[in-house]
Design a protein around this motif. Structure first.
Motif, mmCIF file in Angstrom:
data_model
loop_
_atom_site.group_PDB
_atom_site.id
_atom_site.type_symbol
_atom_site.label_atom_id
_atom_site.label_comp_id
_atom_site.label_asym_id
_atom_site.label_seq_id
_atom_site.Cartn_x
_atom_site.Cartn_y
_atom_site.Cartn_z
ATOM 1 N N UNK A 136 -7.172 -5.458 4.723
ATOM 2 C CA UNK A 136 -5.891 -5.972 5.195
ATOM 3 C C UNK A 136 -4.747 -5.025 4.820
ATOM 4 N N UNK A 137 -4.843 -4.456 3.630
ATOM 5 C CA UNK A 137 -3.819 -3.481 3.206
ATOM 6 C C UNK A 137 -3.797 -2.280 4.143
ATOM 7 N N UNK A 138 -4.957 -1.773 4.480
ATOM 8 C CA UNK A 138 -5.016 -0.600 5.354
ATOM 9 C C UNK A 138 -4.495 -0.944 6.744
ATOM 10 N N UNK A 139 -4.819 -2.158 7.232
ATOM 11 C CA UNK A 139 -4.320 -2.589 8.535
ATOM 12 C C UNK A 139 -2.791 -2.651 8.525
ATOM 13 N N UNK A 140 -2.228 -3.226 7.475
ATOM 14 C CA UNK A 140 -0.770 -3.289 7.362
ATOM 15 C C UNK A 140 -0.176 -1.886 7.264
ATOM 16 N N UNK A 141 -0.880 -0.996 6.574
ATOM 17 C CA UNK A 141 -0.434 0.396 6.447
ATOM 18 C C UNK A 141 -0.358 1.058 7.828
ATOM 19 N N UNK A 142 -1.370 0.824 8.649
ATOM 20 C CA UNK A 142 -1.412 1.405 9.995
ATOM 21 C C UNK A 142 -0.305 0.824 10.867
ATOM 22 N N UNK B 273 16.802 8.962 6.118
ATOM 23 C CA UNK B 273 16.800 7.501 6.263
ATOM 24 C C UNK B 273 15.439 7.011 6.745
ATOM 25 N N UNK B 274 14.877 7.743 7.695
ATOM 26 C CA UNK B 274 13.544 7.369 8.194
ATOM 27 C C UNK B 274 12.499 7.500 7.084
ATOM 28 N N UNK B 275 12.630 8.542 6.247
ATOM 29 C CA UNK B 275 11.698 8.722 5.133
ATOM 30 C C UNK B 275 11.815 7.562 4.151
ATOM 31 N N UNK B 276 13.052 7.153 3.858
ATOM 32 C CA UNK B 276 13.257 6.054 2.919
ATOM 33 C C UNK B 276 12.629 4.766 3.428
ATOM 34 N N UNK B 277 12.761 4.502 4.729
ATOM 35 C CA UNK B 277 12.142 3.301 5.288
ATOM 36 C C UNK B 277 10.620 3.348 5.145
ATOM 37 N N UNK B 278 10.038 4.505 5.381
ATOM 38 C CA UNK B 278 8.585 4.640 5.233
ATOM 39 C C UNK B 278 8.171 4.440 3.783
ATOM 40 N N UNK B 279 8.897 5.058 2.864
ATOM 41 C CA UNK B 279 8.549 4.937 1.449
ATOM 42 C C UNK B 279 8.666 3.488 0.978
ATOM 43 N N UNK B 280 9.729 2.812 1.421
ATOM 44 C CA UNK B 280 9.905 1.420 1.020
ATOM 45 C C UNK B 280 8.727 0.570 1.491
ATOM 46 N N UNK B 281 8.302 0.787 2.735
ATOM 47 C CA UNK B 281 7.165 0.023 3.256
ATOM 48 C C UNK B 281 5.906 0.299 2.447
ATOM 49 N N UNK B 282 5.678 1.565 2.082
ATOM 50 C CA UNK B 282 4.491 1.913 1.302
ATOM 51 C C UNK B 282 4.552 1.267 -0.073
ATOM 52 N N UNK B 283 5.714 1.305 -0.724
ATOM 53 C CA UNK B 283 5.836 0.724 -2.054
ATOM 54 C C UNK B 283 5.546 -0.779 -2.032
#
Length: 626
Positions: free
Chosen positions: A203-209, A276-286
């Protein structure tokens, strides 16, 4: 030097063997490189497929070894929990030996091979191969291509395109594949411990994708914009540095500062959009990683409490998810790098992968030595506009004839010369050289028939020797010096020096020859033309920057050089016109008069009017009132 000193040692031979797997200057028969970024990357990847296949295999092994280390840690904890110091080695020596082999040898071997493939086999030579093929294709572009872009921007595209192509492939095969291998093995281990652990990881990997699906496209677009704005800024700065004299003389209001500052502001805006786009990606990963680690930790402890998992298995499970947390954070940067590399490649292909507007015909033939018969037959050319430059031009220059092209500004003199050299393709009619349409002659052999000296000498930031020898590759030192003497350049060349202590013919002249005076640059260009000794000479006021005494000496040598050659002079001065056989007067892209200087003066036409307005020996401009 003896043979032992010349022969490289074993260590050096090993380095060379690895570094020589990919030919850095290998080329293909493809005339135009792919425009689509993915096809561009794939095109080059197939040129070094076996190193990349090996990198793929080693990347998978790296992920397996990484997962094996955490499995081994759990195994070791279980052994320690079930043994005493006295029985540990005796009962489990083979397992301990296997774990030691995994840590000391297997991991080290995989990492070493991976590093050698990336750093020695791929990185230097493959990146250079992309740049080389890109440079070759860009050099095939016509003159107009370079008129419409910054030279610095074009060079940046080539450099960035080569680096980004290599980075994309290496990152995809090494980092991405290693991560996916580790993820697969980690999922297998966790599922074996508890199927719920495997479900959480899935499920984590699916959410990651899913997060990547929505967050990465804006990141890719931002990366493309940043790459484009960076190349534009680089072009603006190079343009300012290249024309520094004009900046110093005319830019008292600091307009150049504003121009470059605008480029920097545009780049800054693009970079901020990207970050800004990088920050959004990092926030989602965290956030996703926090949920995943908490869920796996909770389930693992519950499994231990229920007696379904050992201490070592819990340690292995937590070690795997902690490693996944680290790897996924690193993967974020890798994916970001992949997107930026892809965007950079796509941006570069817009310049690198254009089909040249002027190409040799499939059956074009090379000519060895032209007699110099040039004929324009009903030629039309308007730089893509409806009209306004050359309309229905008919002109015949006979072999060995020396003619001057004269006319007011905008009459088409320079355009005629450019069309003759096929720097542009005509839009109607045809141009013949020795009875052959120049479009049926290879461009290289066509231009080999011309020796050109323009008012603005074309010198490169190389040695004086190289600049003169550019007219005849492989010329001997004696030939170079003889040409310099005929151009009255030898004496001043011996006095030239540069900041690196090089003197004479070895001295470098600076970009566009800025270290030399206008007259000195002109004499170097004339020496180059003399060395080339082409059958057709084009002189665009070749002696305009010279003082009278030097000009007289060179005119004498030019007179000897012109013997038996066809000469076309874009002329403004009496000293040039008087030595020629025929004056061709142009106006509005048409021949309006022709004849000798004396004949045209007697007729009292346009040439006579222009001549009356000359000042100091230069033809004046046609008055708007006429």
């Amino acid at each position: 030097m003896d043979a032992d000193e010349e022969r490289p040692g074993l260590n050096e031979r090993l380095w060379r063997r690895a570094e020589g797997v990919i030919d850095p200057f290998g080329d293909t028969e493809r005339e135009v490189l792919p425009v689509d970024a993915f096809r561009f990357i794939l095109f080059f990847a197939t040129q070094a497929k076996w190193p990349f296949v090996l990198l793929l295999i080693i990347g998978g092994l790296a992920g397996a070894v990484d997962a094996g280390l955490y499995w081994g840690l759990g195994k070791l904890i279980d052994l320690l929990d079930a043994s005493t110091p006295a029985t540990l080695i005796a009962d489990h020596w083979s397992t301990l030996l296997g774990l030691a082999f995994l840590v000391l040898f297997a991991r080290a071997a995989v990492m070493l091979v991976n590093t050698v493939i990336e750093e020695q086999v791929i990185a230097p030579s493959f990146y250079q191969r992309v740049r080389w093929q890109s440079f070759r294709r860009v050099m095939d572009q016509p003159y107009e291509f370079y008129q419409n872009d910054f030279a610095g921007r074009i060079a940046t595209k080539i450099m960035q395109g080569g680096e980004a192509t290599g980075d994309f492939i290496v990152s995809a095969l090494q980092t991405m594949w290693s991560f996916l291998t580790f993820l697969l093995l980690a999922g297998t281990i966790l599922t074996a411990l508890d199927p719920l652990l495997g479900l959480v990881l899935g499920l984590w990997f699916l959410a990651f994708v899913i997060a990547a699906r929505y967050l990465l496209p804006p990141l890719r677009e931002a990366g493309r914009r940043r790459a484009d704005e960076r190349s534009i800024l680089n072009g603006r700065m190079v343009d300012a540095f290249t024309n520094i004299m004009a900046v110093k003389l005319y830019d008292s209001g600091r307009r150049e500062h504003a121009y470059v500052r605008d480029g920097m502001a545009r780049l800054l805006k693009a970079v901020r959009t990207l970050t800004r786009a990088i920050t959004r990606v990092r926030a989602a990963v965290f956030i996703l990683n926090g949920i995943m680690m908490a869920a796996v930790g909770t389930l693992a402890v519950m499994s231990w409490m229920n007696g379904n998992a050992s201490t070592g298995e819990i340690a292995a499970a937590m070690g795997l998810v902690f490693r996944l947390n680290q790897m996924s954070g690193y993967m974020m940067f890798s994916v970001n790098g992949l997107i930026r590399s892809y965007a950079t490649v796509q941006d570069a292909t817009g310049v690198i992968s254009r089909r040249p507007a002027i190409q040799d015909a499939p059956d074009a033939r090379a000519i060895a030595h032209a007699t110099g018969d040039i004929r324009f037959e009903d030629v039309t050319f308007n730089y893509g506009r409806d009209r306004g430059v050359i309309e229905g031009l008919n002109l015949h220059i006979r072999p060995g004839e020396r003619v001057a092209l004269v006319g007011p500004s905008g009459a088409g003199k320079t355009t005629i010369v450019n069309l003759m050299l096929r720097l542009f393709d005509i839009e109607g009619g045809r141009i013949l050289l020795d009875g052959k349409d120049i479009r049926d002659i290879t461009q290289a052999s066509l231009r080999a028939q011309f020796g050109v000296v323009s008012q603005e000498p074309m010198l490169m930031h190389r040695s004086i020797r190289d600049n003169i020898a550019y007219g005849k590759p492989g010329a001997s030192e004696a030939e170079i010096v003889a040409a310099a003497k005929r151009a009255s350049a030898h004496d001043f060349i011996l006095e030239v020096g540069d900041l690196k202590g090089r003197t004479g013919y070895d001295a470098h002249v600076g970009e566009r020859g800025v270290k030399l005076s206008g007259g000195q640059r002109q004499r170097i260009a004339i020496a180059r033309m003399m060395l080339k000794n082409a059958p057709i000479l084009i002189l665009d006021e070749a002696t305009s920057a010279l003082d009278s005494e030097i000009e007289a000496v060179i005119q004498e040598n030019l007179g000897q050089l012109m013997e038996g050659k066809t000469v076309v002079a874009v002329a403004h001065r009496l000293s040039t016109i008087a030595a020629l056989d025929r004056v061709i007067v142009l106006d509005g892209g048409r021949v309006v008069e022709e004849g000798s200087h004396a004949e045209l003066i007697t007729r009292g036409g346009l040439y006579a009017q222009l001549w009356k307005r000359q000042s100091g020996g230069f033809l004046g401009e046609r008055l708007a009132a006429e």
